[in-house]
Design an enzyme around this catalytic site. Structure first.
Site, PDB file in Angstrom:
ATOM      1  N   ARG A 102       0.882  -1.181   0.000  1.00  0.00           N
ATOM      2  CA  ARG A 102       0.000   0.000   0.000  1.00  0.00           C
ATOM      3  C   ARG A 102       0.910   1.218   0.000  1.00  0.00           C
ATOM      4  O   ARG A 102       1.696   1.424   0.924  1.00  0.00           O
ATOM      5  CB  ARG A 102      -0.891   0.008   1.248  1.00  0.00           C
ATOM      6  CG  ARG A 102      -1.567   1.352   1.473  1.00  0.00           C
ATOM      7  CD  ARG A 102      -2.667   1.322   2.481  1.00  0.00           C
ATOM      8  NE  ARG A 102      -3.847   0.679   1.945  1.00  0.00           N
ATOM      9  CZ  ARG A 102      -5.058   0.751   2.491  1.00  0.00           C
ATOM     10  NH1 ARG A 102      -5.236   1.445   3.605  1.00  0.00           N
ATOM     11  NH2 ARG A 102      -6.084   0.137   1.947  1.00  0.00           N
ATOM     12  N   HIS A 129      -7.480   0.875  -6.344  1.00  0.00           N
ATOM     13  CA  HIS A 129      -7.682   0.026  -5.158  1.00  0.00           C
ATOM     14  C   HIS A 129      -8.381  -1.263  -5.626  1.00  0.00           C
ATOM     15  O   HIS A 129      -9.551  -1.497  -5.334  1.00  0.00           O
ATOM     16  CB  HIS A 129      -8.514   0.785  -4.120  1.00  0.00           C
ATOM     17  CG  HIS A 129      -8.441   0.206  -2.736  1.00  0.00           C
ATOM     18  ND1 HIS A 129      -7.689  -0.921  -2.420  1.00  0.00           N
ATOM     19  CD2 HIS A 129      -9.033   0.586  -1.570  1.00  0.00           C
ATOM     20  CE1 HIS A 129      -7.829  -1.176  -1.129  1.00  0.00           C
ATOM     21  NE2 HIS A 129      -8.634  -0.290  -0.590  1.00  0.00           N
ATOM     22  N   GLN A 132     -10.229  -3.709  -3.084  1.00  0.00           N
ATOM     23  CA  GLN A 132     -11.508  -3.201  -2.587  1.00  0.00           C
ATOM     24  C   GLN A 132     -12.597  -3.453  -3.627  1.00  0.00           C
ATOM     25  O   GLN A 132     -13.698  -3.899  -3.288  1.00  0.00           O
ATOM     26  CB  GLN A 132     -11.395  -1.693  -2.306  1.00  0.00           C
ATOM     27  CG  GLN A 132     -12.686  -1.064  -1.835  1.00  0.00           C
ATOM     28  CD  GLN A 132     -13.119  -1.562  -0.464  1.00  0.00           C
ATOM     29  OE1 GLN A 132     -12.346  -1.535   0.476  1.00  0.00           O
ATOM     30  NE2 GLN A 132     -14.359  -2.021  -0.343  1.00  0.00           N
ATOM     31  N   ASP A 219     -17.040   7.618  -1.192  1.00  0.00           N
ATOM     32  CA  ASP A 219     -15.747   7.503  -0.506  1.00  0.00           C
ATOM     33  C   ASP A 219     -15.432   8.876   0.085  1.00  0.00           C
ATOM     34  O   ASP A 219     -16.059   9.880  -0.284  1.00  0.00           O
ATOM     35  CB  ASP A 219     -14.679   7.071  -1.534  1.00  0.00           C
ATOM     36  CG  ASP A 219     -13.300   6.859  -0.928  1.00  0.00           C
ATOM     37  OD1 ASP A 219     -13.202   6.694   0.311  1.00  0.00           O
ATOM     38  OD2 ASP A 219     -12.307   6.863  -1.692  1.00  0.00           O
ATOM     39  N   CYS A 259     -16.377   2.115   0.857  1.00  0.00           N
ATOM     40  CA  CYS A 259     -15.174   1.300   1.088  1.00  0.00           C
ATOM     41  C   CYS A 259     -14.688   1.403   2.527  1.00  0.00           C
ATOM     42  O   CYS A 259     -13.967   0.523   2.988  1.00  0.00           O
ATOM     43  CB  CYS A 259     -14.078   1.716   0.116  1.00  0.00           C
ATOM     44  SG  CYS A 259     -13.693   3.468   0.167  1.00  0.00           S
ATOM     45  N   ARG A 287     -13.846  -8.247   1.821  1.00  0.00           N
ATOM     46  CA  ARG A 287     -12.413  -8.039   1.585  1.00  0.00           C
ATOM     47  C   ARG A 287     -11.648  -9.317   1.909  1.00  0.00           C
ATOM     48  O   ARG A 287     -10.732  -9.717   1.197  1.00  0.00           O
ATOM     49  CB  ARG A 287     -11.869  -6.882   2.460  1.00  0.00           C
ATOM     50  CG  ARG A 287     -12.437  -5.510   2.159  1.00  0.00           C
ATOM     51  CD  ARG A 287     -11.976  -4.993   0.807  1.00  0.00           C
ATOM     52  NE  ARG A 287     -10.525  -4.981   0.686  1.00  0.00           N
ATOM     53  CZ  ARG A 287      -9.726  -4.016   1.130  1.00  0.00           C
ATOM     54  NH1 ARG A 287     -10.236  -2.943   1.692  1.00  0.00           N
ATOM     55  NH2 ARG A 287      -8.405  -4.072   0.973  1.00  0.00           N
TER      56      ARG A 287
HETATM   57  N1  NVA Z   1      -9.765   7.065  -1.286  1.00  0.00           N
HETATM   58  C1  NVA Z   1      -9.434   6.528   0.010  1.00  0.00           C
HETATM   59  C2  NVA Z   1      -9.749   5.071   0.078  1.00  0.00           C
HETATM   60  C3  NVA Z   1      -9.523   4.435   1.407  1.00  0.00           C
HETATM   61  C4  NVA Z   1      -9.815   2.972   1.414  1.00  0.00           C
HETATM   62  C5  NVA Z   1      -7.963   6.774   0.288  1.00  0.00           C
HETATM   63  O1  NVA Z   1      -7.141   6.588  -0.630  1.00  0.00           O
HETATM   64  O2  NVA Z   1      -7.629   7.158   1.400  1.00  0.00           O
HETATM   65  N1   CP Z   2     -11.177   0.161   2.567  1.00  0.00           N
HETATM   66  C1   CP Z   2      -9.922   0.036   2.961  1.00  0.00           C
HETATM   67  O1   CP Z   2      -9.007  -0.229   2.188  1.00  0.00           O
HETATM   68  O2   CP Z   2      -9.758   0.168   4.313  1.00  0.00           O
HETATM   69  P1   CP Z   2      -8.384   0.338   5.090  1.00  0.00           P
HETATM   70  O3   CP Z   2      -7.800   1.659   4.687  1.00  0.00           O
HETATM   71  O4   CP Z   2      -8.756   0.289   6.540  1.00  0.00           O
HETATM   72  O5   CP Z   2      -7.459  -0.790   4.712  1.00  0.00           O
END
Ligand code: NVA
Ligand code: CP
Length: 304
Positions: A102, A129, A132, A219, A259, A287
């Site tokens: 990540r 993502h 997700q 989101d 998400c 997930r």
């Molecule tokens: N758009 C959000 C998604 C989190 C799962 C982010 O990148 O923080």
């Molecule tokens: N939706 C998602 O990816 O959650 P986290 O940021 O908690 O991993």
């Protein structure tokens, strides 16, 4: 499938095959059937951003399949002190069987994969993502039985979630509508591909996008890494919210997905969130099942 870096790398058949396996794993877990398919295998999870769901579902999923997982924070890895992604890939490939990362830049994930001799999974970048969206498609399919022809309406920032939902939705024959401000549209190449390959709409008009939707999705307005822009973004995205007015124009049995984490009162009202909490937490649960399916497809390609 060698890696999972973005959904555009996968065919519709590959995505469906992951969803089918995820359904089987979910059902078997409910029945108390346990597998040790990944005994002796180790997943390394590199995190350059925070996580609840991705971290815990990957770690638990690996353990449930008989393997183990290592949480590798960039605060502790030498990446945090400037060691390159390319060298990290070549080192970790000698110890591990699969890597999840990540991070911020999609290019870093692509570089990690090209220097790695083991599969790499994108656990979120600023661009995509995919894990997700596999769970999202699995959840929508559970509730709606079929995906083709269904209308998925995403309201909010044209971010990583919007990009991956467009690709995953269009690949599986959904109509994808995005409601976002003109200044914050999804990736231009993804939108072009979507227009050429399916039914796609991107508009600032929320009610137009939400009309007759089967699924409403949103989101956060400020993603990870955009914390300093949060106040400015509240002004840009004001009104880009799933609320009762938006639900009224959608189909009467419209489901709501998020998400998570959610900022209730911003991109979704607390009332709508609570009245669709079962769907949203099924999505979070999925997930686990979807990622176990991805791990198996990467490490045991013969599995069905
Ligand atoms: N758009 C959000 C998604 C989190 C799962 C982010 O990148 O923080
Ligand atoms: N939706 C998602 O990816 O959650 P986290 O940021 O908690 O991993």
């Amino acid at each position: 499938m060698k890696h999972l870096l973005k959904l555009s790398d996968l065919s519709a058949a590959e995505i469906e095959s992951i969803l089918n396996l995820a359904d089987r794993l979910k059902k078997e877990r409910r029945m108390g059937i346990h597998h040790t398919y990944l005994a002796g295998k180790t997943l390394g999870m590199i995190f350059q951003k925070a996580s609840t769901r991705t971290r815990v579902s990957f770690e638990a999923g690996m353990i449930q399949l008989g393997g183990s997982a290592l949480f590798l924070s960039d605060k502790d890895l030498q990446i945090g002190r400037g060691e390159s992604i390319e060298d990290t890939a070549r080192v970790l490939s000698r110890y591990l069987d699969v890597i999840m990362i990540r991070t911020f830049k999609q290019q870093d994930v692509e570089n990690l994969a090209s220097y790695s001799t083991i599969p790499v999974i994108n656990g979120l970048t600023d661009y995509a993502h995919p894990c997700q969206v596999l769970a999202d498609l699995m959840t929508i399919r559970e509730y709606k039985k079929n995906l083709a022809g269904r209308t998925l309406c995403y309201i909010g920032d044209g971010n990583n979630m919007a990009n991956s939902l467009i690709v995953g939705g269009i690949k599986l024959g959904m109509k994808v509508h995005i409601a976002c401000p003109e200044t914050n549209k999804p990736d231009a190449e993804i939108m072009k591909w979507a227009s050429e390959n399916g039914e796609f709409l991107c508009t600032p008009d929320i009610l137009l996008a939400a009309k007759d939707a089967d699924v409403l999705y949103t989101d956060v307005w400020a993603s990870m890494g955009q914390e300093s822009e949060a106040e400015e973004r509240k002004k840009i995205f004001k009104g880009y919210q799933i609320n009762d007015d938006v639900l009224k124009v959608a189909k009467s049995d419209c489901m709501v997905q998020h998400c998570l984490p959610a900022h209730k009162g911003e991109e979704i009202t607390a009332d709508v969130f609570e009245s669709h909490a079962d769907e949203i937490f099924d999505e979070a649960e999925n997930r686990l099942h979807a990622q176990k399916a991805v791990l198996l497809k990467l490490l045991m390609p013969e599995i069905d």
